[in-house]
Design a protein around this motif. Structure first.
Motif, PDB file in Angstrom:
ATOM      1  N   SER A   1       0.819  -1.214   0.000  1.00 17.73           N
ATOM      2  CA  SER A   1       0.000   0.000   0.000  1.00 17.73           C
ATOM      3  C   SER A   1       0.852   1.262   0.000  1.00 17.73           C
ATOM      4  CB  SER A   1      -0.953   0.016   1.203  1.00 17.73           C
ATOM      5  OG  SER A   1      -1.781   1.157   1.144  1.00 17.73           O
ATOM      6  N   SER A   2       1.175   1.736  -1.195  1.00 24.39           N
ATOM      7  CA  SER A   2       1.960   2.964  -1.317  1.00 24.39           C
ATOM      8  C   SER A   2       1.183   4.161  -0.787  1.00 24.39           C
ATOM      9  CB  SER A   2       2.363   3.200  -2.773  1.00 24.39           C
ATOM     10  OG  SER A   2       1.226   3.311  -3.609  1.00 24.39           O
ATOM     11  N   TRP A   3      -0.144   4.143  -0.936  1.00 26.27           N
ATOM     12  CA  TRP A   3      -0.953   5.248  -0.426  1.00 26.27           C
ATOM     13  C   TRP A   3      -0.856   5.326   1.093  1.00 26.27           C
ATOM     14  CZ3 TRP A   3      -2.575   8.588  -3.928  1.00 26.27           C
ATOM     15  CH2 TRP A   3      -2.735   8.160  -5.248  1.00 26.27           C
ATOM     16  N   SER A   4      -0.788   4.164   1.749  1.00 21.96           N
ATOM     17  CA  SER A   4      -0.665   4.148   3.208  1.00 21.96           C
ATOM     18  C   SER A   4       0.707   4.613   3.670  1.00 21.96           C
ATOM     19  CB  SER A   4      -0.909   2.731   3.744  1.00 21.96           C
ATOM     20  OG  SER A   4      -2.214   2.287   3.484  1.00 21.96           O
ATOM     21  N   LEU A   5       1.746   4.247   2.895  1.00 21.52           N
ATOM     22  CA  LEU A   5       3.108   4.621   3.280  1.00 21.52           C
ATOM     23  C   LEU A   5       3.273   6.131   3.410  1.00 21.52           C
ATOM     24  CD1 LEU A   5       6.155   4.189   3.736  1.00 21.52           C
ATOM     25  CD2 LEU A   5       6.401   3.959   1.232  1.00 21.52           C
ATOM     26  N   ARG A   6       2.669   6.888   2.528  1.00 24.60           N
ATOM     27  CA  ARG A   6       2.930   8.331   2.481  1.00 24.60           C
ATOM     28  C   ARG A   6       2.618   9.036   3.805  1.00 24.60           C
ATOM     29  NH1 ARG A   6       0.575   7.341  -2.885  1.00 24.60           N
ATOM     30  NH2 ARG A   6       2.253   7.480  -4.414  1.00 24.60           N
ATOM     31  N   PRO A   7       1.375   8.998   4.303  1.00 25.17           N
ATOM     32  CA  PRO A   7       1.121   9.710   5.569  1.00 25.17           C
ATOM     33  C   PRO A   7       1.806   9.057   6.761  1.00 25.17           C
ATOM     34  CG  PRO A   7      -0.827   8.500   4.891  1.00 25.17           C
ATOM     35  CD  PRO A   7       0.141   8.421   3.748  1.00 25.17           C
ATOM     36  N   TRP A   8       1.942   7.725   6.740  1.00 27.74           N
ATOM     37  CA  TRP A   8       2.619   7.026   7.835  1.00 27.74           C
ATOM     38  C   TRP A   8       4.050   7.514   7.945  1.00 27.74           C
ATOM     39  CZ3 TRP A   8       6.860   4.051   8.768  1.00 27.74           C
ATOM     40  CH2 TRP A   8       6.860   3.224   9.894  1.00 27.74           C
ATOM     41  N   LEU A   9       4.776   7.545   6.818  1.00 28.94           N
ATOM     42  CA  LEU A   9       6.171   7.976   6.828  1.00 28.94           C
ATOM     43  C   LEU A   9       6.275   9.444   7.228  1.00 28.94           C
ATOM     44  CD1 LEU A   9       9.105   7.079   6.123  1.00 28.94           C
ATOM     45  CD2 LEU A   9       8.702   8.018   3.834  1.00 28.94           C
ATOM     46  N   LEU A  10       5.399  10.258   6.708  1.00 26.85           N
ATOM     47  CA  LEU A  10       5.408  11.684   7.034  1.00 26.85           C
ATOM     48  C   LEU A  10       5.319  11.900   8.537  1.00 26.85           C
ATOM     49  CD1 LEU A  10       5.253  14.643   5.977  1.00 26.85           C
ATOM     50  CD2 LEU A  10       2.764  14.372   5.990  1.00 26.85           C
ATOM     51  N   MET A  11       4.378  11.236   9.168  1.00 24.86           N
ATOM     52  CA  MET A  11       4.170  11.443  10.601  1.00 24.86           C
ATOM     53  C   MET A  11       5.276  10.798  11.442  1.00 24.86           C
ATOM     54  SD  MET A  11       0.045  11.471  11.199  1.00 24.86           S
ATOM     55  CE  MET A  11      -0.384   9.951  10.383  1.00 24.86           C
ATOM     56  N   LYS A  12       5.787   9.655  10.981  1.00 21.32           N
ATOM     57  CA  LYS A  12       6.885   9.007  11.702  1.00 21.32           C
ATOM     58  C   LYS A  12       8.140   9.876  11.694  1.00 21.32           C
ATOM     59  CE  LYS A  12       5.804   4.880  13.364  1.00 21.32           C
ATOM     60  NZ  LYS A  12       6.254   4.316  14.663  1.00 21.32           N
ATOM     61  N   VAL A  13       8.531  10.328  10.512  1.00 26.92           N
ATOM     62  CA  VAL A  13       9.783  11.092  10.394  1.00 26.92           C
ATOM     63  C   VAL A  13       9.687  12.403  11.156  1.00 26.92           C
ATOM     64  CG1 VAL A  13      11.342  12.265   8.799  1.00 26.92           C
ATOM     65  CG2 VAL A  13      10.431  10.012   8.212  1.00 26.92           C
ATOM     66  N   LEU A  14       8.538  13.065  11.070  1.00 25.13           N
ATOM     67  CA  LEU A  14       8.387  14.369  11.705  1.00 25.13           C
ATOM     68  C   LEU A  14       7.853  14.270  13.134  1.00 25.13           C
ATOM     69  CD1 LEU A  14       7.152  16.497   8.684  1.00 25.13           C
ATOM     70  CD2 LEU A  14       9.477  16.189   9.555  1.00 25.13           C
ATOM     71  N   GLU A  15       7.779  13.051  13.641  1.00 33.53           N
ATOM     72  CA  GLU A  15       7.438  12.795  15.049  1.00 33.53           C
ATOM     73  C   GLU A  15       6.082  13.371  15.428  1.00 33.53           C
ATOM     74  OE1 GLU A  15      10.846  14.240  17.218  1.00 33.53           O
ATOM     75  OE2 GLU A  15      11.994  12.430  16.787  1.00 33.53           O
TER      76      GLU A  15
ATOM     77  N   LEU B   1       3.548   4.405 -14.260  1.00 36.15           N
ATOM     78  CA  LEU B   1       4.485   3.922 -13.251  1.00 36.15           C
ATOM     79  C   LEU B   1       3.750   3.109 -12.190  1.00 36.15           C
ATOM     80  CD1 LEU B   1       7.307   3.907 -11.909  1.00 36.15           C
ATOM     81  CD2 LEU B   1       6.674   6.065 -10.811  1.00 36.15           C
ATOM     82  N   ARG B   2       2.637   3.638 -11.700  1.00 35.48           N
ATOM     83  CA  ARG B   2       1.882   2.948 -10.650  1.00 35.48           C
ATOM     84  C   ARG B   2       1.386   1.581 -11.139  1.00 35.48           C
ATOM     85  NH1 ARG B   2       0.293   7.105  -7.035  1.00 35.48           N
ATOM     86  NH2 ARG B   2      -0.067   9.130  -8.034  1.00 35.48           N
ATOM     87  N   GLY B   3       0.809   1.575 -12.337  1.00 41.40           N
ATOM     88  CA  GLY B   3       0.177   0.359 -12.827  1.00 41.40           C
ATOM     89  C   GLY B   3       1.152  -0.713 -13.258  1.00 41.40           C
ATOM     90  N   THR B   4       2.281  -0.299 -13.830  1.00 42.36           N
ATOM     91  CA  THR B   4       3.248  -1.258 -14.363  1.00 42.36           C
ATOM     92  C   THR B   4       4.192  -1.764 -13.298  1.00 42.36           C
ATOM     93  OG1 THR B   4       3.155  -0.055 -16.467  1.00 42.36           O
ATOM     94  CG2 THR B   4       4.947  -1.626 -16.194  1.00 42.36           C
ATOM     95  N   TRP B   5       4.565  -0.889 -12.374  1.00 42.84           N
ATOM     96  CA  TRP B   5       5.502  -1.234 -11.305  1.00 42.84           C
ATOM     97  C   TRP B   5       4.818  -1.050  -9.952  1.00 42.84           C
ATOM     98  CZ3 TRP B   5      10.824   1.494 -12.620  1.00 42.84           C
ATOM     99  CH2 TRP B   5      11.390   0.881 -13.752  1.00 42.84           C
ATOM    100  N   PRO B   6       3.958  -1.974  -9.527  1.00 38.73           N
ATOM    101  CA  PRO B   6       3.334  -1.830  -8.199  1.00 38.73           C
ATOM    102  C   PRO B   6       4.384  -1.906  -7.104  1.00 38.73           C
ATOM    103  CG  PRO B   6       2.910  -4.007  -9.108  1.00 38.73           C
ATOM    104  CD  PRO B   6       3.546  -3.213 -10.199  1.00 38.73           C
ATOM    105  N   MET B   7       4.106  -1.243  -5.995  1.00 32.65           N
ATOM    106  CA  MET B   7       5.083  -1.225  -4.907  1.00 32.65           C
ATOM    107  C   MET B   7       5.283  -2.619  -4.336  1.00 32.65           C
ATOM    108  SD  MET B   7       5.366   1.300  -1.586  1.00 32.65           S
ATOM    109  CE  MET B   7       4.393   0.339  -0.414  1.00 32.65           C
ATOM    110  N   ASP B   8       6.529  -2.990  -4.121  1.00 31.19           N
ATOM    111  CA  ASP B   8       6.920  -4.263  -3.520  1.00 31.19           C
ATOM    112  C   ASP B   8       8.139  -3.974  -2.664  1.00 31.19           C
ATOM    113  OD1 ASP B   8       7.893  -6.754  -2.839  1.00 31.19           O
ATOM    114  OD2 ASP B   8       7.591  -7.637  -4.813  1.00 31.19           O
TER     115      ASP B   8
END
Length: 214
Positions: A14-28, A110-117
């Protein structure tokens, strides 16, 4: 302090999930994580208990909540303006928002051909024309931002822009290397080596150990 819960899907996919999760983790930014395994019998019903759209990510607090990764980033910026979700400089902030909007709405090939793994690296798959076109545009965005800021992240310090392009870094490691992105290896290494990115990857590896992808 706002009591936030972020509902996410599989960390390997889930690349969509990674974005806000990473944002909040890095910026505490403090939050609780609620992970729901996707593409299973009952996944839709479980998602609907937490997200009115049945989609991830979804951020909830008290009696409120909001979906969509970009809307979540803007909402977190409202709750925590001191965290630097966006660059402080007005021009840089506008450029960062433009870069994030492009990522949020575009790059479908990019999204459709190379899904996040997140688990596998260096698959060495071909780079078809549509993917190559998307990557050239991403390279131009990165080049403009890094030339102005000097790095190590797109706008100097880590911002929402880096969180939104983190799945691109993952895809290049999975399917690359890609010649067009070679000049930005230092930037990609800076994103990939973030402790929060390693934490997310460990979550993806745990999913594999649990047999989620057999």
């Amino acid at each position: 302090m706002t009591d936030l819960t972020l509902v996410i899907g599989n960390k390997n996919l889930s690349s969509w999930s990674l974005r806000p999760w990473l944002l909040m983790k890095v910026l505490e930014v403090p939050f609780r994580e609620k992970l729901i395994r996707l593409d299973q019998p009952g996944s839709r019903e479980e998602l609907l208990k937490h997200s009115p759209s049945g989609l991830v990510p979804y951020l909830s607090w008290g009696e409120g909540g909001i979906g969509d990764s970009l809307a979540i980033a803007e909402t977190v910026a409202d709750f925590y303006p001191e965290k630097g979700i966006w660059p402080e400089d007005l021009k840089a902030r506008a450029c960062a928002r433009f870069a994030v909007a492009e990522m949020h709405a575009g790059f479908g090939q990019l999204r459709g051909t190379w899904p996040m793994d997140m688990i596998r690296e260096h698959k060495g798959l071909s780079c078809p024309p549509g993917v190559a076109k998307d990557l050239r545009r991403i390279a131009a965005i990165w080049d403009e931002a890094l030339s102005r800021s000097g790095g190590p992240f797109l706008f100097g310090g880590f911002t929402a822009a880096d969180a939104f392009y983190a799945p691109v870094v993952s895809r290049i490691r999975t399917y690359g290397p890609v010649k067009a992105m070679a000049p930005y290896q230092e930037y990609m290494d800076a994103v990939w080596s973030l402790p929060a990115m390693e934490e997310w990857r460990e979550g993806a590896r745990e999913e594999e150990r649990l047999g989620w992808y057999e």
